[in-house]
Design a protein around this motif. Sequence first.
Motif: not given
Ligand code: SER
Length: 876
Positions: A40, A42, A68, A91, A158, A200, A202, A223-225
């Motif tokens: 991610a 973050m 992933r 992301m 998350w 998302n 977070v 923390d957004t994704g």
């Molecule tokens: N860490 C969260 C995710 O991977 C938001 O960035 O969805």
Amino acid sequence: MRTDQLRRAYLDFFQDLDHKVYSSAPLVPTNDPTLLFTVAGMVQFKDALTGAATPETPRAVSCQLCMRAGGKHNDLDNVGYTARHHTLFEMLGNFSFGEYFKEEAIDWAWKFVVDFLRFEKERIWITIHPTDDEAKDLWVRKIGIRPERVIPHSDNFWEMGNTGPCGPNTEIFYDQGDSFEGGPPGSPDEDGDRFLEFWNLVFPQFDRQPDGELAPLAAPSVDTGLGLERTAALMQGVASNFATDIFEPLFQAASRIGNVQSIEEALNTPSVRVIVDHIRSCAFLIADGVLPSNEGRGYVLRRVIRRALRHGHRVGASDGFFCRLVDPLVNTMGEAYPGLSDAQSQIESVLEQEEEKFASTLRFGMRLLNSLIQNLAVKELHGETVFKLYDTYGFPLDLTQDIAREHGLTVDVEGFEALMKEQRDRARGAGRFETQETKTVRFETEVEFEGYRNLQVEAQVLELLREDDGELVSVDVLRTGESGRVGLDRTPFYAEAGGQVGDTGRITTNVCSFDVSDTQRMDRQYMHQGKVVRGEIRTGDSVQTQVDAVRRQDVARNHTGTHLLHSALKRILGSHVSQRGSLVAPDRLRFDFAHDQPLTAEEVEQIEDSVNEQIALNTQVKTEVLPYDQAITLGAEALFGEKYGEIVRVLLVGNGYSTEFCGGTHVAATGEIGSLRIVSQSGISAGVRRIEAVTGRGAQARARVDDRALRELSAMLKTNRPGLVDGVTSLLDEKLELMKSLKQSRTSGVANVGRDLATEAETVGDVRVVSAVVDGDADALMSIYDDLRSRMQSYVIALAVVVDRRIQLVCGVSRDLSADIPASELLKFVGSQVGVRGGGKPEMARGGGGTDTDSLPTAMNSVLDWVRDRESLIAS
Ligand code: SER
């Protein structure tokens, strides 16, 4: 909006809101060894989010490549079969490190999506964590979403891996309309494609501790994704991520693979989607320094590559198809990710090599499968066979099923799945990363060496050599009593290398047993040397292998012990100590190193202490298989004059205590070594010293021998152990005294004999004549001779002694007579009677070697007459 434009627009949007733009961090996290891949955005900001590090700026924005596959975040099995799963994706994310919080995050997300991207408000749905009233309130009151569209969902929490920043989240969904299947979030058919989650947000409030505890963060963060490919698909109005512009060149290229006829067909064929997805992750992983191997990250990469190749096989792809996709990928993504363009040729060659390797595995497995099918009694393939094909040759179930179908056979799927489950359970127990697979390691040989983990495997006989009068002859069969060598397709036997001796053990079938007395490399094979003790062994036989486990463990103790010793020597004697040679055997280890003086007893003790301290800490021994350059960065020391491949194995002992290149087999944790004792040190050439040491049972055996000796000594000296040194010292003192008095009494003994002989001497005129056989040895003979001489003026002496049945003779004549009757003549005269030869000067002559002891008394008696016969000479 093209994908590239979307990426740029997002970064610009948040840059305008005072966010610093960060580039994508490597796929291999540099700040978290427990995490398999960067999963991610973050990940690179983990420490800033927890407060462990001060962030450069309070706000950040990035477009992060995420992987992933493998590990806890694993989408691998879905890829190809859904519209939105990928092994690698991009992301977009904005971050606040303890500065802005929910209100701004939600507000800006809304502005970006609705005002900037112009998504229809009416199609947006939201999920929140059931406890997060604040987020709910913001969505409903501030943004104006209808309350029934803000759905509480207990999954909305998350976290990454097993530790680190985490917290409740809120997700933004887009309703793609009723041409798609699926229901809104929270409904039973929420998994369908219609309602697509694409962003998302977070709110990390906690830091998950290794023990599972949730420690509150001092400053809650954001923390957004935002999924780039998904959002692009929504923007471009296409049903699947794969249909967006960024994938198009790849599908173009893939539409010429195998039996595929058109782009449409390619897009609709799961196997092609797999290939297109996988080329992206494989290429980026290789660009970030991951190489296919059988451990950790390299193993995930290998699995992904092999999955792509199998799917290629399915659609009839020709050899080399996979690496040909690198070029179109670089053309599409190389600009955004210059590292990809830079690594293009390396990526291509790595993939090409993997493809070649896999092709031969596949061929071998096919041959095996065909021969199995021919010999089948029933019309079913056993679960075990299917599993072996999967496990050893990488045959997926469906491929085996296809082939079975062609032969009118069924497959025991249940049996196969039971074995798969067993393997998964085993792997889970063994894991260092979140998931682990059974691993094998392939070096520059044709054989699969599996002996790092297994001491017995089933294998096939590829090659047999018979020893005929020292010559090796290639044969199809080795019979009882014959010696030779066996080459296998896979083996747990370690072949001698790096100082470590080859394994011993046994290779068997139901009808045959082959004793392995050594294992050696020959060309690119491992050759098991030994003798058939029962039955006969043939090429093609399936055999069971068994390494002598007890001996192997002894060797492992000495090998890990050698690494600890090497490091201890450096620490105590200095960094000039470098390895010059080593032997790792079951009973001992020998280590040669550069150092120019003997070690003091104190140094030896310090070295032993340092090693044994590491042993007592019982730390896990770790291995990494990685590119050479990375190994050097880890601190591994290359041995001068050694050649290393591009990919090396590094052994890490004691959390940084020792880091060395090593292909050998080792203990799993240092405690298994038991203890290490240095038993000798010596100099072997200028500036090079040798240490011999023992560990484990060897150390025990050594202690036992020492102990016995001490016990016997104590008994003999009738003292306890601390008294031994004093006891021996006084024994030695006594011995010295005794020697002194012995010498004295010897001297006086000689004097006595000399006096007696002088007294008993015959006389011829004024000349005194002594002839006698004396007791003792050559020294006694000469002492008596000297004593006697000193007692007389004019004399003729003949003295003999018998030592070990041999006669020694000394004759002497005083100076006044020696010109007329030289001693040498007397020696000749006496000697000739008893077999003694010798010579000397007129005053003294010596001889020896005669054995005629029977004649000795007569010979000695004849001396007087000999002198008398010469009385006239003397008188004149
Ligand atoms: N860490 C969260 C995710 O991977 C938001 O960035 O969805």
